[in-house]
Design an enzyme around this catalytic site. Sequence first.
Site, PDB file in Angstrom:
ATOM      1  N   TYR A 182      -4.681 -30.086  29.306  1.00  0.00           N
ATOM      2  CA  TYR A 182      -6.007 -30.024  28.692  1.00  0.00           C
ATOM      3  C   TYR A 182      -6.904 -29.239  29.639  1.00  0.00           C
ATOM      4  O   TYR A 182      -7.446 -29.770  30.609  1.00  0.00           O
ATOM      5  CB  TYR A 182      -6.539 -31.439  28.451  1.00  0.00           C
ATOM      6  N   HIS A 211      -9.245 -31.360  16.091  1.00  0.00           N
ATOM      7  CA  HIS A 211      -8.080 -30.481  16.241  1.00  0.00           C
ATOM      8  C   HIS A 211      -6.985 -30.963  15.284  1.00  0.00           C
ATOM      9  O   HIS A 211      -7.002 -32.110  14.844  1.00  0.00           O
ATOM     10  CB  HIS A 211      -7.519 -30.528  17.663  1.00  0.00           C
TER      11      HIS A 211
END
Length: 436
Positions: free
Chosen positions: A289, A427
């Site tokens: 991430y 997402h």
Amino acid sequence: MNEDEQIKNSKSYLWDTMKRDQDHNQMFLTLDKSIGGSTKGTKRDLINAFRKFFDEEVDDSQEIDEGEESHKLNQVEGEKSSKKKAENSCIEQHTEAISTVPVDKRIKKRAKKTTKDLDITLETSKDTEDCNKNDISEHEAEPWTVLAHKKPQKEWVPYNPKTMRPPALNGDTKHVKIMSWNVNGLRALLKLESFSALELAHRENFDVLCLQETKLQEKDVEAIKQRLLEGYDNSFWTCSVSKLGYSGTAIISRIPPLSVKYGLGIPDHDSEGRLVTTEFDSFYLISGYVPNSGDGLKRLSYRIADWDPSLSNYMKELEKSKPVILTGDLNCAHEEIDIYNPAGNKRSAGFTIEERTSFQENFLKKGFVDTFRKHHPNVVGYTYWGFRHGGRKTNKGWRLDYFLVSESIAETVHDSYILPDVAGSDHCPIGLVLKL
């Protein structure tokens, strides 16, 4: 009424019709002059010129607030509807006049033919309208099938997983299926009645699931592990300790890994729980991430000068022993095809020229392949849609989630795909099928 009077009335009606047409022509000539067009040409040319001018006026604004945009669209639709009603009214009046004026047999025949043609035209219009309604309904259900982009190129097409994914590999071909998903808060996702982890696992039958932005604290991990699906007994979690309930990544697998590592091994980068690495027989898998550059691009310098080079060097070091797969939310829309509105986001986090150049220099030029773009060079497919403006309903998104693989295994990738129909986060999941 005698025959002379019938002819006289018919002539009077035709003269009124011609006069009304002249008035319409004068109206369009006046409008055309006001928008700087030519006064020459047919009425159809003048109408088309006026429509073109109006469309250009609407498209001139690159950034329109969703509320304002909706208001303008409603206004335009209202004007179109009013114009259409007016035209229909004129047609009805015209038809009524034809049917009520006494004329000889020849004129009556023409009137019948005109009315018949009008009925056919109206019926065709109704069929077209019904067809358009069906198309709109389908697009609303699957908005990703619509090419949504401010400046699309002629060769671009929208991504449709139903038609663009290759056939599944047969049981004799050894392979691994990996999925990745920024869940934007795992506990919140699991509370959603509309989401079923079991259904997703049965549908996709993945071997490994990588998660980003779990937003878990270390005290939450054991409870989450107890809720894992049967068969996925290997899970590895890292959480942010510098800011609680923030960031966080994980790898959940039904294949036992050979080894596991958390972070980059650099204290300045490892306090936010952004990286988990698992080693399997034939590759390393990283769930990552990447830091967002933030509001006002406050972390842009850290992102491009520190984080990206450090991650790239880490991957190249792993690659000395076996190929590497990096997946996750990499927080960069690399090319203009990867974002709905490139012109309006040149200084937005995730699409600055600095971030895009860093992505190119630290990853792609170092020999790591963007698998989705390799398989779909001219396909517009997004993985992120902001909640704020309801971008998912209109497919106004970004492609921020990737599978990057070492060049040595790029040709063994059977499928690199997006699952835009899976909701629950801002997402959507992405997937990779790799032949072994």
